[in-house]
Design a protein around this motif. Sequence first.
Motif, PDB file in Angstrom:
ATOM      1  N   LEU A 297       0.848  -1.199   0.000  1.00 60.48           N
ATOM      2  CA  LEU A 297       0.000   0.000   0.000  1.00 60.48           C
ATOM      3  C   LEU A 297       0.883   1.248   0.000  1.00 60.48           C
ATOM      4  O   LEU A 297       1.636   1.490   0.936  1.00 60.48           O
ATOM      5  CB  LEU A 297      -0.920   0.004   1.219  1.00 60.48           C
ATOM      6  CG  LEU A 297      -1.913  -1.161   1.298  1.00 60.48           C
ATOM      7  CD1 LEU A 297      -2.764  -1.034   2.543  1.00 60.48           C
ATOM      8  CD2 LEU A 297      -2.789  -1.227   0.057  1.00 60.48           C
ATOM      9  N   LYS A 298       0.789   2.032  -1.051  1.00 64.39           N
ATOM     10  CA  LYS A 298       1.592   3.251  -1.133  1.00 64.39           C
ATOM     11  C   LYS A 298       0.909   4.270  -2.040  1.00 64.39           C
ATOM     12  O   LYS A 298      -0.011   3.940  -2.794  1.00 64.39           O
ATOM     13  CB  LYS A 298       2.995   2.938  -1.645  1.00 64.39           C
ATOM     14  CG  LYS A 298       3.055   2.325  -3.030  1.00 64.39           C
ATOM     15  CD  LYS A 298       4.501   1.981  -3.400  1.00 64.39           C
ATOM     16  CE  LYS A 298       4.564   1.359  -4.795  1.00 64.39           C
ATOM     17  NZ  LYS A 298       5.956   1.038  -5.178  1.00 64.39           N
ATOM     18  N   ALA A 299       1.363   5.497  -1.952  1.00 59.02           N
ATOM     19  CA  ALA A 299       0.842   6.581  -2.791  1.00 59.02           C
ATOM     20  C   ALA A 299       1.944   7.611  -2.983  1.00 59.02           C
ATOM     21  O   ALA A 299       2.844   7.750  -2.151  1.00 59.02           O
ATOM     22  CB  ALA A 299      -0.384   7.225  -2.147  1.00 59.02           C
ATOM     23  N   VAL A 300       1.881   8.340  -4.097  1.00 64.81           N
ATOM     24  CA  VAL A 300       2.891   9.358  -4.413  1.00 64.81           C
ATOM     25  C   VAL A 300       2.186  10.657  -4.795  1.00 64.81           C
ATOM     26  O   VAL A 300       1.197  10.642  -5.533  1.00 64.81           O
ATOM     27  CB  VAL A 300       3.807   8.904  -5.572  1.00 64.81           C
ATOM     28  CG1 VAL A 300       4.827   9.984  -5.904  1.00 64.81           C
ATOM     29  CG2 VAL A 300       4.516   7.596  -5.233  1.00 64.81           C
ATOM     30  N   GLY A 301       2.705  11.773  -4.278  1.00 62.37           N
ATOM     31  CA  GLY A 301       2.140  13.076  -4.625  1.00 62.37           C
ATOM     32  C   GLY A 301       2.618  14.156  -3.680  1.00 62.37           C
ATOM     33  O   GLY A 301       3.536  13.945  -2.883  1.00 62.37           O
ATOM     34  N   ASP A 302       1.991  15.312  -3.768  1.00 63.74           N
ATOM     35  CA  ASP A 302       2.382  16.456  -2.934  1.00 63.74           C
ATOM     36  C   ASP A 302       1.897  16.268  -1.499  1.00 63.74           C
ATOM     37  O   ASP A 302       0.780  15.801  -1.264  1.00 63.74           O
ATOM     38  CB  ASP A 302       1.794  17.752  -3.498  1.00 63.74           C
ATOM     39  CG  ASP A 302       2.427  18.138  -4.826  1.00 63.74           C
ATOM     40  OD1 ASP A 302       3.358  17.437  -5.270  1.00 63.74           O
ATOM     41  OD2 ASP A 302       1.970  19.125  -5.426  1.00 63.74           O
ATOM     42  N   LEU A 303       2.740  16.681  -0.552  1.00 63.05           N
ATOM     43  CA  LEU A 303       2.413  16.564   0.879  1.00 63.05           C
ATOM     44  C   LEU A 303       2.629  17.893   1.576  1.00 63.05           C
ATOM     45  O   LEU A 303       3.576  18.630   1.274  1.00 63.05           O
ATOM     46  CB  LEU A 303       3.280  15.482   1.527  1.00 63.05           C
ATOM     47  CG  LEU A 303       3.085  15.256   3.033  1.00 63.05           C
ATOM     48  CD1 LEU A 303       3.158  13.772   3.367  1.00 63.05           C
ATOM     49  CD2 LEU A 303       4.135  16.010   3.855  1.00 63.05           C
ATOM     50  N   ILE A 304       1.750  18.180   2.531  1.00 64.68           N
ATOM     51  CA  ILE A 304       1.858  19.383   3.359  1.00 64.68           C
ATOM     52  C   ILE A 304       1.721  18.966   4.818  1.00 64.68           C
ATOM     53  O   ILE A 304       0.808  18.215   5.169  1.00 64.68           O
ATOM     54  CB  ILE A 304       0.754  20.401   3.015  1.00 64.68           C
ATOM     55  CG1 ILE A 304       0.823  20.783   1.533  1.00 64.68           C
ATOM     56  CG2 ILE A 304       0.871  21.646   3.893  1.00 64.68           C
ATOM     57  CD1 ILE A 304      -0.399  21.537   1.037  1.00 64.68           C
TER      58      ILE A 304
END
Length: 411
Positions: A228-235
């Motif tokens: 289980l993983k995800a990629v993208g912008d983080l704040i």
Amino acid sequence: MNRYDVIVVGSGAAGMIAAIQAGRDGKKVLLLEKLSKLGSKLKATGGGRCNLTNTLNNEEFMAKFGRNGRFMQDALHLLDHNALIEFFNGIGVETHAPDGFRVFPVGHNSQTILTALEDELNRLHVDIKTSQKVTELLSEELHVSGVKTDTDIYHAPNVIIATGGLGYPTLGAEGDGYTLASSLGHKTTELFPAMMPLITKENWGTNCRADTLAKVELRVDIKKYKNLKAVGDLIFTKNGIRGPVVLDFAREITPILSKLGEVPIIANLTKGMNEDDILRHFKNEILKDPDANIEQNLLSILPSSVIRELCKLADVDPSMKFNKVEGKNRAELVKILASTPLTITGHEGFKMAMITRGGISLKEIDPRTMQSKLIKGLYFCGEVMDLDGPCGGYNLQWSFASGYLAGHLLD
């Protein structure tokens, strides 16, 4: 006066397009909405920008929904992203995909979509009644016969449930559809909030709130859930994390969190760099400027606020030169830069959830028509069913496609 061919319950994306399609087929249609206006949640979608769909082909699109994705095959065959774009063009809405993937109305204003749908409903003489909460589904001998509201009874041989999930209760989401469906024997899977910020045990992120980190990878640090993983912008937030990558990741996290109480995760904040990449990066930076300190070495890949916090975790002074740091601390810093540990401990529930994970069991719905397998004339569409996808136009496309198919009233 209260007899119709079709009653649609709920005026979100799925409900409005279902009513439009039924109207285009010459049916006498009633659209019921419990709030005082149509499409409240649709108007708020994507921060008011309304990411309608995306440009993936149907196979890739369905794969993003996981094991239940193929349930959408018939609906997407009827209304894929190209057909949806044509549909909106036909009612006066121009769309574009500025990044080549996500499709928006030109102007990026959800009101454009809502106005066009309302105008088409009116053109088709769909009877629209707001402030009408459906409290009961009526049926006779395993065939739906109408609905009862707080104030009236309406009769029809076809009822389409398009009430959405539990996310954003201030916009009318109260799970009405689950209650109505269960009254006629339908099962609802366990429900979880999805697409929302997450709360972390660690509080160092509160010092990093000013910066958005791009291409962050999040993955669950539990062997059973390692894929289980995800990629993208983080704040970073005051008490956790948010951003597109978190919205996608929350879909996977909330069911695990309900079982375990907390979920350890690993965040790669360095745009996918592994430990060897980071060591090479330091070596190259030192060759370019032997006098630069650790913070200066890392500024090309991380903001200062994050660098300082990760250095604290490794017990390293960011003002020191990398080669002057003790070996074990240097190794720990490189490890933390490549794999930053965080612990998810909670979320703010459905009040902040954009969508609901779970819903009416797909086993009891015919994917060729969206009609109930238990009650003739009862149809479902959109988020009320047990099917949800990631950010990026997936859930709206599914709502429109399933509503469009349900509106055809095919046996």
